[in-house]
Design a protein around this motif. Structure first.
Motif, PDB file in Angstrom:
ATOM      1  N   ASP A 129      34.624  41.216  34.557  1.00  0.00           N
ATOM      2  CA  ASP A 129      35.540  42.262  33.920  1.00  0.00           C
ATOM      3  C   ASP A 129      36.668  41.256  33.573  1.00  0.00           C
ATOM      4  OD1 ASP A 129      34.088  44.368  34.903  1.00  0.00           O
ATOM      5  OD2 ASP A 129      35.317  45.152  36.265  1.00  0.00           O
ATOM      6  N   TYR A 171      43.483  51.451  27.963  1.00  0.00           N
ATOM      7  CA  TYR A 171      42.249  51.947  27.436  1.00  0.00           C
ATOM      8  C   TYR A 171      41.203  51.137  27.688  1.00  0.00           C
ATOM      9  CZ  TYR A 171      41.934  48.936  23.153  1.00  0.00           C
ATOM     10  OH  TYR A 171      41.837  47.976  22.638  1.00  0.00           O
ATOM     11  N   HIS A 172      39.861  51.530  27.853  1.00  0.00           N
ATOM     12  CA  HIS A 172      38.580  50.992  27.880  1.00  0.00           C
ATOM     13  C   HIS A 172      38.087  50.483  26.552  1.00  0.00           C
ATOM     14  CE1 HIS A 172      38.061  51.245  32.273  1.00  0.00           C
ATOM     15  NE2 HIS A 172      38.400  52.391  32.189  1.00  0.00           N
ATOM     16  N   VAL A 198      39.113  46.038  29.313  1.00  0.00           N
ATOM     17  CA  VAL A 198      40.224  47.077  29.402  1.00  0.00           C
ATOM     18  C   VAL A 198      41.355  46.273  28.647  1.00  0.00           C
ATOM     19  CG1 VAL A 198      41.864  48.195  30.966  1.00  0.00           C
ATOM     20  CG2 VAL A 198      39.487  47.986  31.518  1.00  0.00           C
ATOM     21  N   TYR A 215      40.304  41.799  31.425  1.00  0.00           N
ATOM     22  CA  TYR A 215      41.380  42.841  30.908  1.00  0.00           C
ATOM     23  C   TYR A 215      42.511  42.192  30.433  1.00  0.00           C
ATOM     24  CZ  TYR A 215      44.057  42.078  35.267  1.00  0.00           C
ATOM     25  OH  TYR A 215      44.784  41.538  36.453  1.00  0.00           O
ATOM     26  N   ASP A 256      33.078  44.608  31.853  1.00  0.00           N
ATOM     27  CA  ASP A 256      33.658  45.775  31.415  1.00  0.00           C
ATOM     28  C   ASP A 256      34.951  44.836  30.626  1.00  0.00           C
ATOM     29  OD1 ASP A 256      32.294  48.190  31.966  1.00  0.00           O
ATOM     30  OD2 ASP A 256      32.993  47.827  34.083  1.00  0.00           O
ATOM     31  N   MET A 291      44.385  49.661  37.521  1.00  0.00           N
ATOM     32  CA  MET A 291      43.198  49.881  37.165  1.00  0.00           C
ATOM     33  C   MET A 291      42.094  50.324  38.332  1.00  0.00           C
ATOM     34  SD  MET A 291      41.140  47.293  34.745  1.00  0.00           S
ATOM     35  CE  MET A 291      40.951  45.721  35.711  1.00  0.00           C
TER      36      MET A 291
END
Length: 402
Positions: free
Chosen positions: A330, A147-148, A113, A332, A111, A319
């Protein structure tokens, strides 16, 4: 063994993924040491390491998922193999000149972010877009805004960035237009890569940051400001951000940045307990990273990461405070890194004040990026003693729209 390049000496040892011309289909974990790359899997096998299988994988994800105790053990072994004279012969044969390898995206992104953690950046942007209103929104100093983004468009340094197309609405037009972005920008950021996952429904607190974050990478979150301005109200960034995010091919372990840890700027409001990093036993969460932004080889900004209002540990805590889980891979981003001075602004939107004050460069003026422009970010941090720790560069060239 010593290295002539002190930015990537034994106190650094960042991880990457590489191939060679004689075996282009075989991706291998590499560790940068000066101007060479150590084939970590081959070296581990040669030294009989119990972690050889992890280092033989075609991605960093298995090593990242193994957890902090393994990260420390592997890092300690790598340092020994590269600096202990007793290991010199067995290690030397697995060192490859940097210019003989091709570097790849070093991990599989789960993911993505992006945050908005610089008070200087947020204030400047607020003044540009809301000259008659408050520069900061009421929530800005109470939580790290984020925000994603889109994990599938995270690309490694050197990947061309195709100018995005979409809707934009100039103030002079009654209706939106469709076409290539006319206000293509960059955002100089620092990325944090998650190794150890967390269970859904469980928050990751400030003291657990180092147990979950594997390392740090430079990041350029390319932005189409005109697409963004038309679409972002009321739900936020979408097509103006999702077309490309560039990262360095090297991930610097958190442990390599211990000497660069600093206290963040003083906070103006008391923070809620899950974000309060003033408590005893919580190490300083800021990092003294010195970033340089170059456009077509010309330095246009030098943003200081130490000025960031929100730390990476606070971002991770926020988060996950709602129970969102972490996955290995992930990523970010810190958000644009900007300082208080004009020369420390980390994007063209700020540097040119919304395009109204173009930069004057040896190859012409720039309000926003033109096709063929190349942007490069580099950075270093103080290391042990008088050493410096280099972060791998991240570079991207703008390609015409397709």
């Amino acid at each position: 063994m010593s290295t002539p390049d002190d930015l990537f000496g034994p106190d650094n040892l960042p991880y990457g993924l590489f191939t060679t011309a004689d075996d282009p289909g075989h991706r291998r974990v590499g560790v940068r040491y000066g101007a060479r790359v150590l084939d970590a899997g081959a070296a581990a096998a040669a030294h009989g390491s119990p972690h050889a299988e992890l280092l033989r994988q075609p991605s960093l994800n298995p090593l990242m998922a193994a957890g902090r105790h393994v990260w420390q053990a592997v890092r300690g072994a790598l340092r020994s193999w590269l600096t202990d004279e007793a290991h010199r012969e067995a290690t030397e044969r697995h060192l490859i000149p940097l210019d003989e390898v091709t570097l790849h995206l070093p991990f599989e992104v789960a993911d993505y972010v992006d945050f908005y953690a610089s008070e200087h950046h947020a204030t400047n942007v607020g003044r540009i877009f809301r000259p008659d209103g408050d520069a900061l929104t009421p929530n800005w100093k109470h939580l790290p805004i984020g925000y994603h983004g889109r994990a599938g468009t995270v690309v490694v340094s050197g990947t061309p960035v195709v100018r995005p197309q979409g809707q934009r609405k100039p103030p002079s037009e009654p209706l939106p237009l469709f076409g290539p972005s006319q206000r293509l920008d960059i955002e100089a950021e620092v990325g944090f890569v998650v190794g150890t996952p967390s269970a859904q429904g469980t928050a990751v607190g400030l003291p657990d940051f180092r147990d979950h974050v594997f390392g740090v990478t430079l990041l350029n979150d390319w932005s189409a400001r005109d697409l963004q301005a038309w679409e972002y109200v009321p739900l936020g960034p979408f097509l103006g951000k999702s077309f490309a995010t560039s990262v360095s091919p090297w991930i610097t372990p958190l442990e390599a940045l211990d000497a660069a840890r600093v206290a963040p700027p003083s906070r103006d409001f008391p923070l809620l307990p899950y974000l309060d990093d003033s408590a005893d036993g919580i190490a300083p969460g800021g990092l003294d990273l010195r970033i340089t932004v170059r456009l077509n080889g010309h330095t246009i900004a030098e943003p200081p990461f130490s000025a960031m209002y929100w730390t990476a540990a606070q971002q991770l805590a926020h988060m996950t405070v709602n129970g969102a889980s972490l996955r290995t891979g992930d990523l970010y981003g810190s958000g644009t890194v900007s300082g208080p001075e004009h020369s420390q602004r980390g994007c063209l939107l700020e540097l040119t004040w919304g395009g109204r004050e173009p930069l004057v460069l040896p190859d012409g003026k720039r309000a926003f990026l033109e096709d063929g422009d190349e942007v490069s970010l580099s950075a270093w941090a103080p290391g042990p003693g008088d050493t410096r720790i280099g972060l791998g560069d991240v570079t991207g060239r703008v390609a015409p729209p397709r």
